[in-house]
Design a protein around this motif. Structure first.
Motif, PDB file in Angstrom:
ATOM      1  N   ARG A  22      -4.533   1.354   2.158  1.00 31.24           N
ATOM      2  CA  ARG A  22      -4.245   2.575   2.905  1.00 31.24           C
ATOM      3  C   ARG A  22      -3.780   3.659   1.936  1.00 31.24           C
ATOM      4  N   GLU A  25       1.661   8.240   1.228  1.00 32.45           N
ATOM      5  CA  GLU A  25       2.330   9.046   2.249  1.00 32.45           C
ATOM      6  C   GLU A  25       1.719  10.443   2.298  1.00 32.45           C
ATOM      7  N   SER A  26       1.341  10.865   3.515  1.00 34.36           N
ATOM      8  CA  SER A  26       0.748  12.192   3.694  1.00 34.36           C
ATOM      9  C   SER A  26       1.738  13.125   4.362  1.00 34.36           C
ATOM     10  N   ASN A  29       2.269  12.036   7.833  1.00 32.98           N
ATOM     11  CA  ASN A  29       3.198  10.926   8.001  1.00 32.98           C
ATOM     12  C   ASN A  29       4.641  11.419   7.989  1.00 32.98           C
ATOM     13  N   GLY A  49       3.839  10.455  -1.826  1.00 30.88           N
ATOM     14  CA  GLY A  49       2.545   9.803  -1.693  1.00 30.88           C
ATOM     15  C   GLY A  49       1.780   9.753  -2.988  1.00 30.88           C
ATOM     16  N   THR A  89      -5.444   9.794  -3.216  1.00 32.49           N
ATOM     17  CA  THR A  89      -4.951   8.450  -3.544  1.00 32.49           C
ATOM     18  C   THR A  89      -5.841   7.809  -4.596  1.00 32.49           C
ATOM     19  N   ASN A 213       2.046   2.820   3.640  1.00 35.17           N
ATOM     20  CA  ASN A 213       1.354   3.707   2.702  1.00 35.17           C
ATOM     21  C   ASN A 213       1.156   3.029   1.352  1.00 35.17           C
ATOM     22  N   CYS A 214      -0.080   3.004   0.909  1.00 34.05           N
ATOM     23  CA  CYS A 214      -0.495   2.387  -0.358  1.00 34.05           C
ATOM     24  C   CYS A 214      -0.324   0.869  -0.379  1.00 34.05           C
TER      25      CYS A 214
END
Length: 301
Positions: A22, A25-26, A29, A49, A89, A213-214
């Protein structure tokens, strides 16, 4: 000696790992108000992120390079959602890999985020998500958007293309290289991918927890040719992600199963769909059920 053996086998070889990640962090989010003024596909990563993605790249590199020291000639191939946050990402992850390790990258629209509609109105979206909880996450379709079932359909199409690329040897430059496919996508899309791959039911999907996230899930190829989450990940992790004891048992079976084998102990392949099945045709049970049903029909008439 290993090089000679590899060159004598021109047939396509399955990827060593298929890794689902995934995005970091956006801004969405962090603050859902971002969706009211910015199209979902253009939501950027936060500074956190970006840092998460950079660290995730180093983590991925360790996973791919350290587990199997028998073949140091590993390579990676990326699939990425076209959204800003997934592409960013990928860009950060790429800082951990040399050019010689990366075979290629393909932007794949079918692994994009679930469509929630266009610009979102916060109060309306809150009410919509409350309705989704009552209706069920898989089948609920967002107004002007998609349901998870819709995402399932396009992920299924992507998987067909993925297998065609593998079968036609489009992703491998040298059969001596261990190939790792890394799919950088979104939380729900990744869960749907796993659901499709492992033939999980809708009910099983409803109990799965989203990726952070990630975070990433490693589907690793077992010695028999089946992919399993249980090779790289612990049982505790699988429980944390929402897999039931039966699903975990199936993952452990896949770690050692031969490709194409049928897991007779997998309940959702048969037993889940029937109240009772006769052990044999000679049991007479089918005849008894027929008579009982016939009597009930006659009584109702």
């Amino acid at each position: 000696m290993q090089q000679q053996n590899c060159k004598s086998k021109p047939q396509p070889v399955l990827p060593k790992r298929i890794i689902l990640m995934r995005h970091g962090e956006s801004q969405g989010n962090l603050d859902t108000a971002a969706y009211t003024t910015t199209p979902d596909n253009k939501i950027p990563l936060t500074d956190v992120g970006l840092a998460q993605a950079h660290l995730a790249g180093a983590h991925l590199h360790r996973v791919i390079s350290d587990i199997d020291t028998n073949n140091p000639n590993w390579r990676v191939y990326f699939y990425v959602s076209p959204y800003e946050r997934t592409r960013s990402t990928l860009c950060q992850i790429g800082r951990s890999f040399s050019r010689t390790r990366v075979i290629g990258v393909r932007e794949e629209c079918r692994i994009r985020e679930q469509d929630f509609g266009n610009f979102q109105v916060q109060d309306r979206m809150k009410a919509i998500k409350e309705t989704r909880e009552k209706f069920g996450r898989f089948f609920y379709r967002f107004p002007e958007g998609e349901s998870a079932a819709d995402v399932y359909d396009r992920v299924s199409s992507f998987l067909e293309s993925l297998w065609r690329d593998i079968d036609m040897n489009r992703l491998r430059h040298d059969p001596c290289h261990d190939l790792n496919l890394i799919i950088i996508s979104h939380g729900l899309t990744s869960r749907v991918f796993l659901m499709k791959w492992f033939k999980w039911t809708v009910e099983q999907f409803e109990h799965l927890n989203n990726l952070g996230n990630c975070e990433f899930r490693v589907m690793q190829l077992g010695k028999g040719g089946e992919y399993s989450l249980a090779i790289h990940h612990s049982e505790e992790e699988l429980v944390e992600w929402g897999l039931s004891p039966e699903m975990i048992a199936d993952q452990k079976w896949r770690a050692h199963a031969n490709r194409g084998d049928w897991n007779e102990r997998c309940p959702w392949y048969l037993d889940t769909f029937f109240d009772r099945l006769a052990e044999s045709e000679d049991s007479g049970e089918s005849e008894d059920i027929w008579h009982e049903t016939d009597e009930k029909i006659q009584q109702s008439n």
